[in-house]
Write an enzyme that holds these catalytic residues in place. Structure first.
Site, short mmCIF file in Angstrom:
data_model
loop_
_atom_site.label_atom_id
_atom_site.label_comp_id
_atom_site.label_asym_id
_atom_site.label_seq_id
_atom_site.Cartn_x
_atom_site.Cartn_y
_atom_site.Cartn_z
N HIS A 86 34.74 34.06 37.20
CA HIS A 86 35.96 34.60 37.81
C HIS A 86 36.45 33.74 38.97
O HIS A 86 37.59 33.85 39.38
CB HIS A 86 35.81 36.08 38.20
CG HIS A 86 35.02 36.35 39.44
ND1 HIS A 86 33.68 36.71 39.43
CD2 HIS A 86 35.38 36.35 40.75
CE1 HIS A 86 33.27 36.91 40.67
NE2 HIS A 86 34.28 36.70 41.49
N ASP A 222 28.74 35.71 34.21
CA ASP A 222 29.85 35.31 35.08
C ASP A 222 29.61 33.93 35.71
O ASP A 222 29.32 33.82 36.90
CB ASP A 222 30.04 36.38 36.15
CG ASP A 222 31.40 36.28 36.83
OD1 ASP A 222 32.06 35.24 36.70
OD2 ASP A 222 31.78 37.26 37.49
N SER A 643 31.01 35.53 45.97
CA SER A 643 31.00 35.24 44.54
C SER A 643 30.63 33.79 44.31
O SER A 643 31.18 32.89 44.95
CB SER A 643 32.37 35.49 43.93
OG SER A 643 32.46 36.82 43.57
N1 ARG Z 1 34.19 42.39 41.53
C1 ARG Z 1 33.94 40.99 41.55
C2 ARG Z 1 34.59 40.35 42.79
O1 ARG Z 1 35.02 41.03 43.66
C3 ARG Z 1 34.37 40.34 40.29
C4 ARG Z 1 35.84 40.26 40.06
C5 ARG Z 1 36.27 39.60 38.80
N2 ARG Z 1 36.01 40.37 37.62
C6 ARG Z 1 36.86 41.27 37.09
N3 ARG Z 1 36.48 41.94 36.04
N4 ARG Z 1 38.06 41.50 37.59
O2 ARG Z 1 35.18 39.30 42.88
N1 GLU Z 2 33.14 39.43 43.19
C1 GLU Z 2 33.10 39.25 44.61
C2 GLU Z 2 33.63 37.90 45.00
O1 GLU Z 2 34.42 37.32 45.23
C3 GLU Z 2 31.73 39.40 45.09
C4 GLU Z 2 31.46 40.80 45.05
C5 GLU Z 2 31.55 41.42 46.40
O2 GLU Z 2 32.65 41.73 46.88
O3 GLU Z 2 30.47 41.61 46.94
O4 GLU Z 2 33.74 37.29 45.79
#
Ligand code: ARG
Ligand code: GLU
Length: 708
Positions: A86, A222, A643
Site C-alpha cells: 500500500h 502487504d 507502514s
Molecule cells: N490500515 C493500513 C494503514 O493505515 C493499511 C492501509 C491500506 N490498505 C487498505 N486496505 N486500504 O496504512
Molecule cells: N497502515 C499504516 C501506515 O501507514 C500503519 C498502520 C497504523 O496506522 O498503525 O502507515
C-alpha cells in the site's frame, strides 16, 4: 554542546521508570539513556549503538522514509528496498493500464533493466539526530510575548539548520518535541532515483482489501520491492540510465528461524502523529464530534466511488488508490470511537486532570492550564466543525481541489518574474497529467451533488460563502451549470490556456474556480484567523501542561508524541482477547488465505497460481507445520507512517514488515491499551515465499542475507 544538551534532558525528564506496558515511541538518540536497560531486560541482545550511532554503521542506516508517508528498509548491498504494497501502491498504479495491469497481475523485474523508474518518488536517509533545545531557545526571555518567542525560535532554527548542512546536499529539519519543551535536529539525505522491482498482485498485496483493513486475523501479503539508484560515486542523482544501484552503509539481514509468543520484537520507523497527552475535552471533541462528522461525509463519498468501481474495470483501476485512501482513515475513525468509549478514556483523563489541578493549585505557571484548555476547545468547536466539513466535503470534490491548485499561477500571472512563472507552469503541467489520467467526471459530479448539501446542512450559517442563491435552493442545477461552463474538465483547452497569460487570467473567471475562491474566502477571512489564534493558544497551553505533567509524574519517563521522526518501539509477540470468550492467536497462515478464498468477492479472490502452490505444498524452507506463516501481531506501539517499517528480532534481524494495527486497539494514538493494542506485521517468510515460489523471482533472494 552535546553534554549540556544531555544534562538538560536528564534534569528535564528526571531519571525514572518507563510508562506502562509496551507503550511508547522513543527517540533513537536517547535509547542509551532511557530504554536500553529495559529493552535488554525484555530480551534485546544488542546495544543502543547498534541502533543509532554516528561513528559506525548501524541499523538506522538501513531505514528510509519511503515517499512522503511510509517507511522502508534496505535488504541488500545493491540498494534493494522493502516496503508495503500500500506504500508502493501509487507507483504501481501509475505504471498500470488495462494492457499492463500490475495492480491486478503483479509486476516482477527479472533483471535490473526491467526495473521501472518513478519520477515522483524519493527515499530519505537519516544521517544524525541532535538535541538542539538550548540552541533553539537561545535568547528567549521569560517576558517575551508568544509572538516574539516564536519569531526568535524560527530565526534560531533557520541558522542552526544552515550551519549544520552548509553547502552540502543534506537537509536539516528541526522539530519540536513535547509541545515545544524540547527540540531535536534531524539531518537527512534524499535519493531520487527509486525504481519498482516487484509487487505481488493486489489479490495478495491487498488481500482482504478494505474489508480486512485494520483487522485481525489478517492474511495480507502487504509488500512491494524497490531499488535505490545513485550516481557512480554513490551520491543522489535524478533518474538516469547511467545510474547504478546504491551501496548502503548497512542493510538488514533476514531471519527465517521463526518466532514464538513472548519473543522480543522492535520496530524502527517513522510514526506520523499521535495525541497521547490531549485532555478530556479534546478526546470528547474527537470521538463525539469530529470523527462522526468526517465518517458521515466519507460514507457518502465512498459509497459513490464503490458503485462505479464495481461496475467497470477501467474505473476500478483509476479510482483504486483514491478509494483506498478515503476508506482507510474512515475506518480508523470508527474504531477509535469504539475503543475510546470502551477504555473510558474521558474518565481517565478527567482523573489525571483533577490530579494535575490539585498539584498545580499553588503554581502560577500551571494552575489555570486545564480550565484554559477547556475554554479554548469550547470556543473552537464551531470552527473545527466548519473546517472538517470544508476539507471533507468541498475540498474532497476532485475538480474543486484541482482548481485550487491554480491559485499561485493566477496570482503570478499578474506579478511574478518569468523564471518562477515557468517553473509553476511546469509543475502544473505535471499535476494536470496525473489529474486527467484518473479523473472520471460522472463520479466527481455525483460526489459534488452528494457532498455540497452536507456542508450547508451541518455548518453554521456564519460560514456560508457568498455565492448564488441557487446553491441553496437547487444545488443540482447549480452544479450542472458549473460543469457546463468550466474549462477545468477540458484537458485540451487547459493546455492551450496555460500557454498565455491571457489564458491564465481566463481561469480566474472560471465558475469552478470562483466557487472554490468563494469558500476559500470564508476560511481565509473568517475561520483561519480565529482557528490559528486558538491553535496558538492551545500549543502554548499544552507546552505548559506537558511540562507540568512531566514534573508531576517524576517517576515516569513520558515518550514524546509521534511527529514523523524516526522512533523505536519495542514489545513482544502476543495474541490478545478482543472480548469475552474470544482468544486471538499471534499468527496466521496460508491455510487462512485459502479458507477466505471466494472468487465472487473481490477482496478474497485468491490467485490461481497461489492455490496451485498450496495444493502442491511447494513451501520449501518457509514451511512451518505443513503451511506457511503469513502475518503476526505484537505489542509494539505504532501508528500511520510506520507502514513498511522493519519489525526486528532481538538480534536485529528482519522478521517482518509492519503494515497495520488491530481494530480493537486502534485508539492507541490517544490511549494505548496494553491488553489489545497490537501492530500487525507481514511475516518475512510469507514475503520470501511469494517472491520465490509464487513469482519465480528467486534471483532477488540471492542478493539478501537470509539466516535459516
Ligand atoms: N490500515 C493500513 C494503514 O493505515 C493499511 C492501509 C491500506 N490498505 C487498505 N486496505 N486500504 O496504512
Ligand atoms: N497502515 C499504516 C501506515 O501507514 C500503519 C498502520 C497504523 O496506522 O498503525 O502507515
Amino acid at each position: 554542546m552535546k553534554k549540556i544538551a544531555i544534562v538538560f534532558t536528564l534534569l528535564f525528564l528526571g531519571l525514572a521508570n518507563l510508562s506502562k506496558g509496551d507503550e511508547g515511541m522513543w527517540i533513537p538518540l536517547l535509547i542509551e539513556k532511557f530504554n536500553i536497560q529495559d529493552m535488554q531486560e525484555k530480551g534485546f541482545k544488542l546495544s543502543a549503538e547498534d541502533i543509532y550511532s554516528i561513528n559506525q554503521a548501524c541499523i538506522m542506516d538501513a531505514i528510509v522514509i519511503f515517499g512522503r508517508g511510509c517507511t522502508g528498509e534496505l535488504v541488500s548491498d545493491k540498494g534493494l528496498l522493502l516496503t508495503n504494497h500500500h506504500c508502493g501502491y501509487g507507483a504501481i498504479q501509475r505504471h498500470s493500464s488495462i494492457e499492463h495491469d500490475y495492480l491486478t497481475d503483479g509486476f516482477w523485474a527479472m533483471n535490473q533493466q526491467e526495473e521501472l523508474p518513478n519520477p515522483d518518488l524519493k527515499v530519505t536517509f537519516l544521517n544524525s539526530i541532535e538535541d538542539v533545545t538550548s540552541k533553539v531557545l537561545k535568547g528567549v526571555k521569560n517576558n517575551f510575548s508568544e509572538k516574539e518567542r516564536q519569531e526568535l525560535i524560527n530565526e534560531n532554527i533557520k541558522t542552526i539548520g544552515e550551519d549544520a548542512v552548509g553547502e552540502t546536499d543534506l537537509k536539516a529539519s528541526v522539530k519540536p518535541f513535547y509541545y515545544g519543551n524540547q527540540y531535536f535536529m534531524f539531518i537527512y539525505k534524499e535519493y531520487k532515483d527509486v525504481r519498482l522491482v516487484g509487487a505481488p498482485p493486489s489479490a495478495i498485496g491487498k488481500f482482504g482489501g478494505d474489508t480486512d483493513n485494520w483487522m485481525w486475523p489478517r492474511h495480507t501479503g502487504d509488500f512491494s520491492i524497490f531499488r535505490i539508484y545513485a550516481d557512480k560515486d554513490n551520491n543522489p542523482a535524478e533518474y538516469s540510465a547511467d545510474n547504478v544501484p546504491y551501496k548502503p552503509k548497512k542493510f538488514l539481514p533476514i531471519s527465517i528461524k521463526g518466532l514464538n509468543e513472548g519473543d522480543f520484537t522492535w520496530v524502527l520507523g517513522y510514526p506520523g502523529s499521535t495525541n497521547n497527552y490531549i485532555t478530556s475535552d479534546a478526546i470528547k471533541l474527537t470521538k463525539d464530534v469530529r470523527n462522526p462528522n468526517r465518517i458521515k461525509v466519507r460514507d457518502k463519498r465512498i459509497e459513490i466511488m464503490n458503485s462505479y468501481m464495481d461496475a467497470n474495470d477501467t474505473i476500478r483501476i483509476k479510482y483504486a488508490s483514491k478509494n483506498a485512501g478515503a476508506s482507510n482513515s474512515w475506518k480508523r475513525w470508527k474504531g477509535e470511537i469504539i475503543g475510546l468509549n470502551r477504555l473510558n478514556t474521558v474518565e481517565k483523563k478527567l482523573e489525571l486532570e483533577a490530579q494535575f489541578i490539585e498539584w498545580a493549585s499553588k503554581k502560577d505557571e500551571y494552575k489555570d492550564v486545564i480550565s484554559e484548555l477547556s475554554k479554548v476547545y469550547n470556543e473552537g468547536e464551531d470552527y473545527v466543525v466548519a473546517s472538517d466539513y470544508y476539507w471533507e466535503s468541498i475540498k474532497s470534490i476532485e475538480i474543486v481541489r484541482f482548481a485550487s491548485q491554480f491559485d499561485k499561477l493566477i496570482e503570478m500571472a499578474e506579478t511574478e518574474e518569468e523564471d518562477e512563472f515557468a517553473k509553476e507552469i511546469e509543475r502544473l503541467n505535471k499535476t494536470m497529467n496525473s489529474f486527467y489520467k484518473d479523473y472520471v467526471k460522472a463520479i466527481d459530479k455525483d460526489i459534488f451533488n452528494g457532498l455540497l448539501p452536507m456542508y450547508y446542512s451541518n455548518v453554521d450559517k456564519r460560514f456560508y460563502p457568498e455565492i448564488e442563491e441557487t446553491v441553496l435552493n437547487n444545488s443540482e442545477a447549480f452544479i450542472e451549470s458549473l460543469y457546463k461552463s468550466t474549462v477545468f474538465t477540458n484537458q485540451e483547452r487547459m493546455k492551450i490556456l496555460l500557454e498565455t497569460k491571457e489564458g491564465i487570467k481566463e481561469l480566474s473567471d472560471d465558475p469552478i474556480y470562483k466557487f472554490y475562491t468563494a469558500f476559500n474566502k470564508v476560511f481565509v477571512d473568517k475561520v483561519n484567523p480565529i482557528s490559528d489564534s486558538l491553535n496558538r493558544r492551545i500549543q502554548l497551553l499544552y507546552r505548559s501542561y506537558m511540562k507540568g505533567l512531566m514534573k508531576m509524574q517524576k517517576d515516569k519517563v513520558l515518550f514524546p508524541d509521534a511527529n514523523f521522526t524516526m522512533r523505536v518501539s519495542y514489545g513482544k509477540v502476543a495474541g490478545f482477547s478482543p472480548r469475552d470468550g474470544v482468544e486471538y492467536k499471534y499468527y496466521t497462515t496460508l491455510d487462512g488465505v485459502i479458507e477466505k478464498d471466494n472468487p465472487n468477492i473481490y477482496d478474497y479472490d485468491v490467485p490461481e497460481k497461489l492455490k496451485e502452490v498450496y495444493i502442491a505444498k511447494d513451501f520449501g524452507r518457509y514451511e512451518v507445520n505443513g503451511t506457511v506463516p503469513v502475518c503476526f501481531i505484537a505489542t509494539n506501539h505504532t501508528t500511520g507512517g510506520n507502514s513498511g517499517s522493519p519489525v526486528l528480532d532481538a538480534e536485529g534481524n528482519l522478521i517482518g514488515l509492519n503494515f497495520d494495527r488491530a481494530w480493537d486497539g486502534i485508539m492507541s494514538d490517544m490511549e494505548f491499551d496494553p491488553e489489545r493494542s497490537r501492530n500487525v506485521t507481514l511475516d518475512i517468510r510469507y514475503l520470501l515465499f511469494i517472491v520465490d515460489k509464487f513469482a519465480g523471482a528467486g534471483h532477488l533472494l540471492e542478493e539478501m542475507t537470509i539466516i535459516e
